[in-house]
Design a protein around this motif. Sequence first.
Motif, PDB file in Angstrom:
ATOM      1  N   GLU A   6     -41.558  17.442  -3.984  1.00 46.69           N
ATOM      2  CA  GLU A   6     -42.758  16.526  -3.957  1.00 46.69           C
ATOM      3  C   GLU A   6     -43.318  17.092  -5.282  1.00 46.69           C
ATOM      4  O   GLU A   6     -43.400  18.022  -5.712  1.00 46.69           O
ATOM      5  N   HIS A  21     -48.439  13.141   0.880  1.00 46.94           N
ATOM      6  CA  HIS A  21     -47.270  13.859   0.630  1.00 46.94           C
ATOM      7  C   HIS A  21     -46.747  14.677   1.586  1.00 46.94           C
ATOM      8  O   HIS A  21     -45.625  14.722   2.130  1.00 46.94           O
ATOM      9  N   LYS A  94     -36.982  11.426  -1.875  1.00 44.61           N
ATOM     10  CA  LYS A  94     -37.167  11.755  -3.137  1.00 44.61           C
ATOM     11  C   LYS A  94     -36.209  13.318  -3.221  1.00 44.61           C
ATOM     12  O   LYS A  94     -36.582  14.254  -3.295  1.00 44.61           O
ATOM     13  N   ASP A 123     -38.624  -0.411  -9.439  1.00 39.13           N
ATOM     14  CA  ASP A 123     -39.509   0.914 -10.042  1.00 39.13           C
ATOM     15  C   ASP A 123     -39.065   1.193 -11.605  1.00 39.13           C
ATOM     16  O   ASP A 123     -37.870   0.848 -11.886  1.00 39.13           O
ATOM     17  N   TYR A 126     -39.593   6.901 -13.101  1.00 38.05           N
ATOM     18  CA  TYR A 126     -40.594   8.033 -12.494  1.00 38.05           C
ATOM     19  C   TYR A 126     -41.830   7.637 -11.775  1.00 38.05           C
ATOM     20  O   TYR A 126     -42.856   8.330 -11.681  1.00 38.05           O
ATOM     21  N   ASN A 128     -43.799   4.042  -9.735  1.00 40.43           N
ATOM     22  CA  ASN A 128     -43.837   2.577  -9.233  1.00 40.43           C
ATOM     23  C   ASN A 128     -44.560   1.532 -10.242  1.00 40.43           C
ATOM     24  O   ASN A 128     -45.135   2.327 -11.152  1.00 40.43           O
ATOM     25  N   GLY A 147     -43.723   5.335  -3.407  1.00 41.17           N
ATOM     26  CA  GLY A 147     -44.556   6.606  -3.828  1.00 41.17           C
ATOM     27  C   GLY A 147     -45.798   6.577  -3.069  1.00 41.17           C
ATOM     28  O   GLY A 147     -46.335   5.527  -2.668  1.00 41.17           O
ATOM     29  N   ARG A 150     -48.707   4.463  -4.674  1.00 40.92           N
ATOM     30  CA  ARG A 150     -48.338   3.167  -4.417  1.00 40.92           C
ATOM     31  C   ARG A 150     -48.837   2.838  -3.112  1.00 40.92           C
ATOM     32  O   ARG A 150     -49.580   1.795  -2.832  1.00 40.92           O
ATOM     33  N   ASN A 179     -47.688   7.008 -10.410  1.00 45.34           N
ATOM     34  CA  ASN A 179     -47.185   7.864  -9.431  1.00 45.34           C
ATOM     35  C   ASN A 179     -48.186   8.717  -8.949  1.00 45.34           C
ATOM     36  O   ASN A 179     -49.536   8.614  -9.230  1.00 45.34           O
TER      37      ASN A 179
END
Length: 203
Positions: A6, A21, A94, A123, A126, A128, A147, A150, A179
């Motif tokens: 993350e 997250h 991820k 995307d 790295y 969106n 993300g 996003r 991001n």
Amino acid sequence: MSLFFETVKYQKGEFFLMDYHSERLNRTRFEKLGLSNSINPTDFPEKLPEGDGLYRCRIDYDKNITKVTFTPYQPAVHQKVLLKDCGNYNYSYKYTDRTFLNDAVAETEADDVIFLKEGMLTDATYANLAFFDGVNWFTPKSYLLNGVKRQFLIDSGFLKVKEISKSDLTQYRKIAFINAMRDFELVYTFSFQNDEIHLILEQ
């Protein structure tokens, strides 16, 4: 090396969007590793940075958190990105293995690549994407990785979701790369020709 990671925004003692997250981290552990117990992404012994600087906190994990690093962050400014088909490539989690993404840029002279899947924009490597049509900001319905920024902007109502093809690009005036570390600090006007997007940073 751990399987997943993350990237978390950290500044002035605060981790941003931690609910998002944490949800993704623990959903990944459940769906990919079969682990039903939840872990706290910020439950680690590393010393937190001091001062007011902006940091990129990378949390590597699989069953448990395996490594945490803090890196001072400054968003990169781009001038040219290329459109490129990604075929059957799947980055719905991820993964720490980003070889395909990194190689896609290394093979070009562009600053980044925006991937197409079945003719639809997804995307960049790295981030969106967000496109402005003069009234609203839209993000492509198709994506490689959903993300946290996003999803937060969709949940808040700021971003609208829409299928966007290569031919649709002429309908939009501006583009932003979003991001966990980037919001709308850098917004570009752009021109598009022959699978190349040329960017002009708004001042």
